[in-house]
Design an enzyme around this catalytic site. Structure first.
Site, short mmCIF file in Angstrom:
data_model
loop_
_atom_site.label_atom_id
_atom_site.label_comp_id
_atom_site.label_asym_id
_atom_site.label_seq_id
_atom_site.Cartn_x
_atom_site.Cartn_y
_atom_site.Cartn_z
N GLY A 60 0.76 -1.25 0.00
CA GLY A 60 0.00 0.00 0.00
C GLY A 60 0.78 1.29 0.00
N PRO B 228 4.73 -4.95 -0.78
CA PRO B 228 4.65 -3.80 -1.68
C PRO B 228 4.46 -4.22 -3.13
CG PRO B 228 6.94 -4.21 -1.10
CD PRO B 228 6.10 -5.22 -0.34
N GLY B 229 3.65 -3.48 -3.85
CA GLY B 229 3.48 -3.73 -5.28
C GLY B 229 3.88 -2.47 -6.02
N ARG C 56 -6.32 3.16 -15.41
CA ARG C 56 -6.30 3.91 -14.15
C ARG C 56 -6.97 5.29 -14.25
NH1 ARG C 56 -2.64 5.27 -11.35
NH2 ARG C 56 -3.48 4.51 -9.39
N TYR D 94 -10.05 5.36 -11.73
CA TYR D 94 -9.82 6.04 -10.44
C TYR D 94 -9.58 7.53 -10.62
CZ TYR D 94 -8.13 1.22 -9.77
OH TYR D 94 -7.96 -0.13 -9.79
N CYS E 37 -14.55 3.27 -27.92
CA CYS E 37 -15.81 3.98 -28.06
C CYS E 37 -16.47 4.23 -26.72
CB CYS E 37 -16.73 3.19 -28.97
SG CYS E 37 -15.93 2.86 -30.53
N GLU E 38 -15.86 5.05 -25.89
CA GLU E 38 -16.42 5.45 -24.61
C GLU E 38 -15.86 6.81 -24.27
OE1 GLU E 38 -17.11 3.20 -21.35
OE2 GLU E 38 -16.89 1.24 -22.30
N TYR F 255 -0.19 -1.80 -12.15
CA TYR F 255 -1.62 -1.77 -12.46
C TYR F 255 -1.90 -1.16 -13.83
CZ TYR F 255 -1.54 -2.70 -7.48
OH TYR F 255 -1.25 -3.24 -6.25
N1 LLP Z 1 -1.36 -6.89 -0.51
C1 LLP Z 1 -2.69 -7.00 -0.69
C2 LLP Z 1 -3.44 -7.98 0.11
C3 LLP Z 1 -3.33 -6.20 -1.66
O1 LLP Z 1 -4.64 -6.31 -1.81
C4 LLP Z 1 -2.58 -5.27 -2.41
C5 LLP Z 1 -3.22 -4.42 -3.42
C6 LLP Z 1 -1.19 -5.19 -2.19
C7 LLP Z 1 -0.63 -6.01 -1.22
C8 LLP Z 1 -0.29 -4.27 -2.95
O2 LLP Z 1 -0.62 -2.94 -2.77
P1 LLP Z 1 0.33 -1.80 -3.36
O3 LLP Z 1 1.63 -1.85 -2.59
O4 LLP Z 1 0.54 -2.07 -4.79
O5 LLP Z 1 -0.42 -0.54 -3.12
N2 LLP Z 1 -5.53 -1.13 -9.14
C9 LLP Z 1 -5.31 -0.11 -8.14
C10 LLP Z 1 -4.60 -0.67 -6.92
C11 LLP Z 1 -5.29 -1.87 -6.32
C12 LLP Z 1 -4.57 -2.45 -5.15
C13 LLP Z 1 -5.18 -3.73 -4.70
N3 LLP Z 1 -4.47 -4.41 -3.64
C14 LLP Z 1 -4.55 1.05 -8.79
O6 LLP Z 1 -4.28 1.01 -9.98
O7 LLP Z 1 -4.27 2.04 -8.10
#
Ligand code: LLP
Length: 425
Positions: free
Chosen positions: A248, A286-287, A324, A328, A354-355, A383
């Site tokens: 997150g 982390p993602g 995105r 969002y 087409c949107e 993402y």
């Molecule tokens: N762990 C869990 C259980 C999660 O659900 C998520 C993301 C992460 C880790 C990784 O979170 P990060 O570090 O990437 O924030 N599609 C959206 C973000 C959706 C995140 C869903 N869960 C976007 O493009 O902003």
């Protein structure tokens, strides 16, 4: 003008040169592989990973990359080679990890609110590190599958700490009214009941409060609640080995001088302070922070058109490639691959789908653009491709990974034949 000191690997070596990823020209990549094209810097991903490693060096830890952010096999392989673990949320993501880095199976945490029996079985057989369990019903299913397969299941309860995190409502997850996790007040009783089941092994406690969270404070608040619970369980005879703080940590989609190292340090300190005297392993997931800024979506301008007072720049990338902004209202910086002179003009940058929702930017000031120009949508490494689709029967983009001075194709452009292959008629 993007500087070399930027928090992104994309920069112009000189005022008249084309934008580069590290040492590689994006003009060259677009010529060789076509557009839309995702380009990622392996060096930046490795640097970001190293920031977490060094910030957490004082404690036993495992960085489990959230595969959902970008599940390219080459990126999984790269992160595994650096020692990463993985946070997965489906059987598909498990298969990806097993394919890219089978040796990392024991470093996998399996999250997600709706695991199926088949997915649980596959993860048990692969011997993943731990299941982050999100409900009592799931825990019961996990116990049943473990018994059937004859393998004890390690689990963490994913707690809902009821912490507010300031982010887009679609990606905030840590409050009681969200579908995620188990009410933290009910957790002790569930751990105690699970202790009586010989097919379950209480391994840890986990939280994930949401995504794109810029302040470290809510992470600290959530972990404080979890570590209090973990100390209480210890006093009551249940000693957990791990606390999983989830993912997150957010980036700055606007500021190119964003100090990633300072951010990671502040985050690590907030977790450290909140962990108190917990002496087990810290897991994080982390993602975005690892891969978002390493990636750009390169697209070609197809048309520049005027409707009344508005100017539209129509690109060959669309919402199916990067959803995105549409989903969002997310901001992505847009820069020309080769800048033209002239006064910036206010334009909408839109795709061919087409949107009306198919836009990358509205009322954005950009230097003059002409058909054929290349643009880069920045901070698209997380993402982006992972949320792409075939909407409008558009083929998915190709992906290139830049490593030092070299670039290699890590996913070829999809063909219409790929799309039709699964259909029967
Ligand atoms: N762990 C869990 C259980 C999660 O659900 C998520 C993301 C992460 C880790 C990784 O979170 P990060 O570090 O990437 O924030 N599609 C959206 C973000 C959706 C995140 C869903 N869960 C976007 O493009 O902003």
């Amino acid at each position: 003008m993007l500087r070399k000191t930027s928090s992104r690997p994309f920069h112009y070596p000189g005022p008249t040169s084309a934008l580069r990823c590290g040492k590689v020209s994006l003009e060259r990549l677009a010529r060789e592989h076509g557009t839309p094209l995702y380009v990622y810097s392996a060096d930046q991903i490795a640097e970001r990973f190293a920031l977490f490693e060094s910030a957490l060096a004082g404690r036993e830890h495992l960085i489990c990359y959230a595969v959902k952010a970008n599940s390219a096999l080459a990126i999984l392989k790269l992160l595994a080679s650096l020692g990463a673990g993985f946070d997965i949320v489906s059987g598909g993501e498990l298969e990806r990890v097993l394919k890219a880095a089978p040796e990392a199976a024991g470093r996998v945490v399996f999250s997600g609110v709706g695991k199926t029996a088949a997915e649980i079985d596959a993860a048990l057989r692969a011997n993943v590190l731990v299941f982050n369990v999100e409900s009592e019903a799931e825990l019961a299913l996990l116990a049943g599958r473990a018994r059937k397969i004859g393998k004890r299941a390690r689990f963490s309860l994913r707690m809902n700490p009821d912490v507010f995190a300031d982010t887009h409502p679609y990606i905030s997850t840590g409050m009681r009214e969200h579908k995620f996790g188990i009410d933290i007040r009910r957790a002790p009783e569930i751990y105690k009941r699970a202790a009586k089941n010989r097919w379950l092994e209480a391994h840890g406690a986990s939280v994930h409060i949401g995504s794109q969270i810029r302040s470290s404070e809510p992470f600290g608040a959530a972990i404080e609640r979890v570590s209090k619970l973990v100390s209480r369980l210890k006093r009551e005879g249940i000693a957990l080995k791990a606390i999983d703080a989830g993912g997150g940590l957010g980036i700055d989609y606007y500021d190119q001088a964003f100090d990633a190292a300072a951010k990671v340090n502040e985050y690590a300190q907030a977790l450290e302070a909140a962990l108190g005297d917990f002496d087990g392993q810290l897991l994080i997931e982390p993602g975005r922070f690892l891969v978002a800024q390493a990636g750009a979506l390169v697209t070609r301008v197809l048309y520049v058109k005027k409707n009344g007072k508005k100017t539209f720049v129509v690109t060959d990338a669309a919402m199916n490639d990067l959803i995105r902004p549409a989903l969002y209202q997310a901001h992505h910086e847009i820069v020309p691959v080769r800048s033209r002179s002239g006064k910036p003009r206010t334009v909408d940058v839109v795709g061919p789908v087409c949107e009306t929702g198919d836009f990358f930017a509205r009322d954005r000031k950009l230097r003059p653009l002409e058909a054929g120009d290349l643009l880069a949508l920045l901070d698209a490494g997380a993402y982006g491709m992972a949320q792409s689709s075939n909407y409008n029967s558009r083929p998915r983009a190709a992906e290139v990974l830049v490593e030092g001075a070299k670039a290699r194709l890590i996913r070829r452009r999809e063909t219409t034949a790929d799309q039709l292959a699964a259909e029967l008629y």
